[in-house]
Scaffold this active site. Structure first.
Site, PDB file in Angstrom:
ATOM      1  N   LEU A   1       0.792  -1.236   0.000  1.00  4.67           N
ATOM      2  CA  LEU A   1       0.000   0.000   0.000  1.00  4.67           C
ATOM      3  C   LEU A   1       0.822   1.283   0.000  1.00  4.67           C
ATOM      4  O   LEU A   1       0.264   2.373   0.059  1.00  4.67           O
ATOM      5  CB  LEU A   1      -1.012   0.017   1.164  1.00  4.67           C
ATOM      6  CG  LEU A   1      -1.890  -1.237   1.293  1.00  4.67           C
ATOM      7  CD1 LEU A   1      -2.824  -1.102   2.482  1.00  4.67           C
ATOM      8  CD2 LEU A   1      -2.662  -1.508   0.020  1.00  4.67           C
TER       9      LEU A   1
ATOM     10  N   ASP B   1      24.886  -8.589   7.032  1.00  9.26           N
ATOM     11  CA  ASP B   1      25.207  -9.601   6.025  1.00  9.26           C
ATOM     12  C   ASP B   1      26.689  -9.566   5.659  1.00  9.26           C
ATOM     13  O   ASP B   1      27.331 -10.616   5.559  1.00  9.26           O
ATOM     14  CB  ASP B   1      24.349  -9.391   4.778  1.00  9.26           C
ATOM     15  CG  ASP B   1      24.614 -10.448   3.712  1.00  9.26           C
ATOM     16  OD1 ASP B   1      24.586 -11.645   4.055  1.00  9.26           O
ATOM     17  OD2 ASP B   1      24.872 -10.066   2.563  1.00  9.26           O
TER      18      ASP B   1
ATOM     19  N   GLU C   1      10.129   5.327   3.344  1.00  9.94           N
ATOM     20  CA  GLU C   1      11.351   5.230   2.544  1.00  9.94           C
ATOM     21  C   GLU C   1      12.587   5.407   3.427  1.00  9.94           C
ATOM     22  O   GLU C   1      13.572   4.662   3.294  1.00  9.94           O
ATOM     23  CB  GLU C   1      11.319   6.250   1.404  1.00  9.94           C
ATOM     24  CG  GLU C   1      10.362   5.895   0.292  1.00  9.94           C
ATOM     25  CD  GLU C   1       8.876   5.991   0.639  1.00  9.94           C
ATOM     26  OE1 GLU C   1       8.060   5.422  -0.106  1.00  9.94           O
ATOM     27  OE2 GLU C   1       8.506   6.633   1.649  1.00  9.94           O
TER      28      GLU C   1
END
Length: 161
Positions: free
Chosen positions: A75, A128, A114
């Site tokens: 959305l 990572d 964002e």
């Protein structure tokens, strides 16, 4: 009961219509922290990490994530961001990396998601890149720091570190 903006009259999820909203400058800042050992932080800062420039990869990942937020978060509107900035600052006591993001545009909806997505993905990328050296790192305190513009006005978080 107040009707939620992401639900239609039948209670079904839908994207909010922002077509009638004025175009204004909107900006948001978010942050996250990655707690890690002194050894891992020193490897990164000295440029001796086995995977290379960890900060460069995390910065690019954060920028890409901000641009793809609408693909990741249901959305969310696709936005034409005019600026995305990811700043990574190593801290000594306690040992961690401060991730701060800034997103800006001229548009009809805000950029909080964002900025938050950029901070989250930059932190995940740091994890990572460093997990081969240290597995017990902790991503913490992902939060909106500030937003400017839009109907709801300005917001500045007051947090104790």
């Amino acid at each position: 009961m107040t009707q939620l903006s992401h639900l239609n009259g039948a209670g079904e999820a839908n994207m909010v219509d922002v077509s009638e909203k004025p175009i204004t400058v909107r900006q948001a800042r978010a942050e996250a922290y990655l707690s890690l050992s002194d050894h891992t932080r020193e490897l990164i800062c000295a440029g001796k990490h086995p995977k290379g420039d960890v900060f460069a990869v995390a910065r690019i990942a954060g920028i890409q994530a901000a641009k793809k937020t609408w693909d990741l978060i249901p959305l969310c509107h696709p936005l034409l961001l005019s600026k995305v900035e990811v700043t990574l600052t190593p801290l000594s006591h306690p040992s961690r990396i401060h991730i701060e993001t800034l997103c800006r545009l001229s548009g009809q909806t805000g950029v909080e998601m964002e900025a938050l997505t950029a901070a989250s993905v930059a932190a995940l990328t740091l994890y990572d890149m460093c997990k081969a050296v240290q597995k017990d790192m902790v991503i913490e305190c992902i939060r909106l720091v500030e937003k400017r513009g839009g109907k709801s006005g300005d917001f500045r978080g007051e947090y104790n570190d």
